[in-house]
Motif scaffolding. Structure first.
Motif, PDB file in Angstrom:
ATOM      1  N   LEU A 172      36.156   3.700  35.614  1.00 52.42           N
ATOM      2  CA  LEU A 172      35.981   2.264  35.513  1.00 52.42           C
ATOM      3  C   LEU A 172      34.749   1.884  36.322  1.00 52.42           C
ATOM      4  CD1 LEU A 172      36.854  -0.461  34.515  1.00 52.42           C
ATOM      5  CD2 LEU A 172      38.441  -0.612  36.443  1.00 52.42           C
ATOM      6  N   VAL A 173      33.725   1.452  35.617  1.00 53.10           N
ATOM      7  CA  VAL A 173      32.466   1.063  36.258  1.00 53.10           C
ATOM      8  C   VAL A 173      32.678  -0.297  36.922  1.00 53.10           C
ATOM      9  CG1 VAL A 173      30.029   0.579  35.800  1.00 53.10           C
ATOM     10  CG2 VAL A 173      31.217   2.297  34.447  1.00 53.10           C
ATOM     11  N   PRO A 174      32.174  -0.473  38.144  1.00 53.18           N
ATOM     12  CA  PRO A 174      32.338  -1.771  38.816  1.00 53.18           C
ATOM     13  C   PRO A 174      31.778  -2.921  37.973  1.00 53.18           C
ATOM     14  CG  PRO A 174      31.431  -0.134  40.320  1.00 53.18           C
ATOM     15  CD  PRO A 174      31.439   0.480  38.958  1.00 53.18           C
ATOM     16  N   ILE A 175      32.406  -4.078  38.084  1.00 53.66           N
ATOM     17  CA  ILE A 175      32.028  -5.238  37.281  1.00 53.66           C
ATOM     18  C   ILE A 175      30.559  -5.598  37.472  1.00 53.66           C
ATOM     19  CG2 ILE A 175      32.829  -6.910  39.008  1.00 53.66           C
ATOM     20  CD1 ILE A 175      33.034  -7.401  35.215  1.00 53.66           C
ATOM     21  N   GLU A 176      30.062  -5.456  38.687  1.00 56.59           N
ATOM     22  CA  GLU A 176      28.655  -5.789  38.949  1.00 56.59           C
ATOM     23  C   GLU A 176      27.727  -4.912  38.114  1.00 56.59           C
ATOM     24  OE1 GLU A 176      30.837  -4.923  41.399  1.00 56.59           O
ATOM     25  OE2 GLU A 176      31.271  -6.932  42.191  1.00 56.59           O
ATOM     26  N   ARG A 177      28.049  -3.604  38.027  1.00 48.00           N
ATOM     27  CA  ARG A 177      27.212  -2.682  37.241  1.00 48.00           C
ATOM     28  C   ARG A 177      27.325  -3.007  35.752  1.00 48.00           C
ATOM     29  NH1 ARG A 177      22.997  -1.160  35.633  1.00 48.00           N
ATOM     30  NH2 ARG A 177      23.095   0.438  34.065  1.00 48.00           N
ATOM     31  N   ARG A 178      28.533  -3.332  35.292  1.00 48.02           N
ATOM     32  CA  ARG A 178      28.701  -3.661  33.876  1.00 48.02           C
ATOM     33  C   ARG A 178      27.926  -4.923  33.499  1.00 48.02           C
ATOM     34  NH1 ARG A 178      34.710  -4.116  33.087  1.00 48.02           N
ATOM     35  NH2 ARG A 178      34.856  -4.058  35.328  1.00 48.02           N
ATOM     36  N   LEU A 179      27.972  -5.923  34.356  1.00 43.13           N
ATOM     37  CA  LEU A 179      27.208  -7.150  34.091  1.00 43.13           C
ATOM     38  C   LEU A 179      25.707  -6.873  34.087  1.00 43.13           C
ATOM     39  CD1 LEU A 179      29.235  -9.719  36.217  1.00 43.13           C
ATOM     40  CD2 LEU A 179      29.055  -9.625  33.723  1.00 43.13           C
ATOM     41  N   ASN A 180      25.265  -6.065  35.046  1.00 41.89           N
ATOM     42  CA  ASN A 180      23.843  -5.699  35.123  1.00 41.89           C
ATOM     43  C   ASN A 180      23.421  -4.908  33.883  1.00 41.89           C
ATOM     44  OD1 ASN A 180      21.310  -5.595  36.272  1.00 41.89           O
ATOM     45  ND2 ASN A 180      21.765  -3.753  37.451  1.00 41.89           N
TER      46      ASN A 180
ATOM     47  N   LYS B 189      27.684   5.677  29.744  1.00 43.44           N
ATOM     48  CA  LYS B 189      28.186   5.701  31.123  1.00 43.44           C
ATOM     49  C   LYS B 189      28.518   4.306  31.643  1.00 43.44           C
ATOM     50  CE  LYS B 189      23.607   5.991  33.341  1.00 43.44           C
ATOM     51  NZ  LYS B 189      23.358   4.629  33.423  1.00 43.44           N
ATOM     52  N   ASP B 190      28.011   3.279  30.971  1.00 44.61           N
ATOM     53  CA  ASP B 190      28.276   1.900  31.380  1.00 44.61           C
ATOM     54  C   ASP B 190      29.390   1.246  30.573  1.00 44.61           C
ATOM     55  OD1 ASP B 190      26.275   1.840  33.364  1.00 44.61           O
ATOM     56  OD2 ASP B 190      24.741   1.500  31.839  1.00 44.61           O
ATOM     57  N   VAL B 191      30.038   2.011  29.693  1.00 43.60           N
ATOM     58  CA  VAL B 191      31.092   1.471  28.841  1.00 43.60           C
ATOM     59  C   VAL B 191      32.417   2.124  29.218  1.00 43.60           C
ATOM     60  CG1 VAL B 191      31.911   1.254  26.466  1.00 43.60           C
ATOM     61  CG2 VAL B 191      29.459   1.090  26.961  1.00 43.60           C
ATOM     62  N   PHE B 192      33.435   1.307  29.479  1.00 50.37           N
ATOM     63  CA  PHE B 192      34.756   1.836  29.819  1.00 50.37           C
ATOM     64  C   PHE B 192      35.620   1.978  28.564  1.00 50.37           C
ATOM     65  CE2 PHE B 192      39.222   1.023  31.079  1.00 50.37           C
ATOM     66  CZ  PHE B 192      39.429   2.178  31.807  1.00 50.37           C
ATOM     67  N   LEU B 193      35.652   0.953  27.739  1.00 48.91           N
ATOM     68  CA  LEU B 193      36.462   0.969  26.529  1.00 48.91           C
ATOM     69  C   LEU B 193      35.608   0.464  25.380  1.00 48.91           C
ATOM     70  CD1 LEU B 193      39.232   1.312  25.180  1.00 48.91           C
ATOM     71  CD2 LEU B 193      39.733  -1.040  25.801  1.00 48.91           C
ATOM     72  N   ASP B 194      35.366   1.331  24.400  1.00 45.68           N
ATOM     73  CA  ASP B 194      34.507   0.997  23.268  1.00 45.68           C
ATOM     74  C   ASP B 194      35.364   0.505  22.111  1.00 45.68           C
ATOM     75  OD1 ASP B 194      32.739   0.828  21.188  1.00 45.68           O
ATOM     76  OD2 ASP B 194      32.036   2.887  21.318  1.00 45.68           O
ATOM     77  N   MET B 195      35.353  -0.801  21.887  1.00 46.81           N
ATOM     78  CA  MET B 195      36.104  -1.363  20.763  1.00 46.81           C
ATOM     79  C   MET B 195      35.158  -1.839  19.669  1.00 46.81           C
ATOM     80  SD  MET B 195      39.131  -3.332  22.783  1.00 46.81           S
ATOM     81  CE  MET B 195      40.061  -3.676  21.300  1.00 46.81           C
ATOM     82  N   LEU B 196      33.885  -1.492  19.813  1.00 45.84           N
ATOM     83  CA  LEU B 196      32.881  -1.931  18.850  1.00 45.84           C
ATOM     84  C   LEU B 196      32.617  -0.882  17.783  1.00 45.84           C
ATOM     85  CD1 LEU B 196      30.694  -3.970  17.997  1.00 45.84           C
ATOM     86  CD2 LEU B 196      29.139  -2.783  19.548  1.00 45.84           C
ATOM     87  N   THR B 197      32.440   0.361  18.207  1.00 44.19           N
ATOM     88  CA  THR B 197      32.081   1.413  17.262  1.00 44.19           C
ATOM     89  C   THR B 197      33.284   2.278  16.929  1.00 44.19           C
ATOM     90  OG1 THR B 197      31.429   2.889  19.060  1.00 44.19           O
ATOM     91  CG2 THR B 197      29.710   1.517  18.108  1.00 44.19           C
ATOM     92  N   ASP B 198      33.245   2.931  15.797  1.00 44.03           N
ATOM     93  CA  ASP B 198      34.308   3.833  15.378  1.00 44.03           C
ATOM     94  C   ASP B 198      33.998   5.217  15.925  1.00 44.03           C
ATOM     95  OD1 ASP B 198      36.269   5.282  14.188  1.00 44.03           O
ATOM     96  OD2 ASP B 198      35.593   4.967  12.149  1.00 44.03           O
ATOM     97  N   SER B 199      34.813   5.667  16.833  1.00 43.13           N
ATOM     98  CA  SER B 199      34.567   6.960  17.456  1.00 43.13           C
ATOM     99  C   SER B 199      35.309   8.092  16.751  1.00 43.13           C
ATOM    100  CB  SER B 199      34.969   6.913  18.924  1.00 43.13           C
ATOM    101  OG  SER B 199      36.325   6.544  19.017  1.00 43.13           O
ATOM    102  N   GLY B 200      35.717   7.879  15.527  1.00 43.99           N
ATOM    103  CA  GLY B 200      36.366   8.945  14.766  1.00 43.99           C
ATOM    104  C   GLY B 200      37.869   8.842  14.729  1.00 43.99           C
ATOM    105  N   THR B 201      38.436   7.818  15.292  1.00 46.41           N
ATOM    106  CA  THR B 201      39.893   7.726  15.290  1.00 46.41           C
ATOM    107  C   THR B 201      40.458   7.545  13.892  1.00 46.41           C
ATOM    108  OG1 THR B 201      39.757   5.370  15.727  1.00 46.41           O
ATOM    109  CG2 THR B 201      40.042   6.833  17.625  1.00 46.41           C
ATOM    110  N   ASN B 202      39.644   7.056  12.997  1.00 41.32           N
ATOM    111  CA  ASN B 202      40.085   6.872  11.612  1.00 41.32           C
ATOM    112  C   ASN B 202      39.348   7.803  10.660  1.00 41.32           C
ATOM    113  OD1 ASN B 202      41.879   4.760  12.195  1.00 41.32           O
ATOM    114  ND2 ASN B 202      40.154   3.364  12.368  1.00 41.32           N
ATOM    115  N   ALA B 203      38.805   8.879  11.197  1.00 40.16           N
ATOM    116  CA  ALA B 203      38.019   9.797  10.374  1.00 40.16           C
ATOM    117  C   ALA B 203      38.902  10.471   9.333  1.00 40.16           C
ATOM    118  CB  ALA B 203      37.354  10.844  11.252  1.00 40.16           C
TER     119      ALA B 203
END
Length: 79
Positions: A27-35, A50-64
């Motif tokens: 979990l990247v600190p909130i300050e780093r994520r905002l930056n 490295k700056d993303v904790f949970l990717d809900m934007l792209t399809d990472s193959g879960t529905n491949a």
């Protein structure tokens, strides 16, 4: 590879294996994520992984799907 009958009676190829990936999450600190989002010009596609904790934007193959399965489903939608 086995086959499963589709509701229309067609056989659909089915691979009999599962893929599991175990990865440590940080979990990247909130300050780093905002930056990071500001540095990316508020464009989430420009963020580094490295700056993303949970990717809900792209399809990472879960529905491949396996190619033969995709072809069968694509053909059934044309009817």
């Amino acid at each position: 590879m086995s086959n499963v009958k589709f509701h229309s009676g067609e056989d659909i190829p089915l691979e009999l294996h599962k893929v599991r990936i175990v990865q440590k999450l940080n979990l990247v600190p909130i300050e780093r994520r905002l930056n990071a989002i500001e540095e990316a010009g508020f464009n989430t596609f420009r963020l580094s992984t490295k700056d993303v904790f949970l990717d809900m934007l792209t399809d990472s193959g879960t529905n491949a799907m396996h190619t033969p399965v995709h072809k069968v489903l694509k053909n059934t939608r044309k009817r």
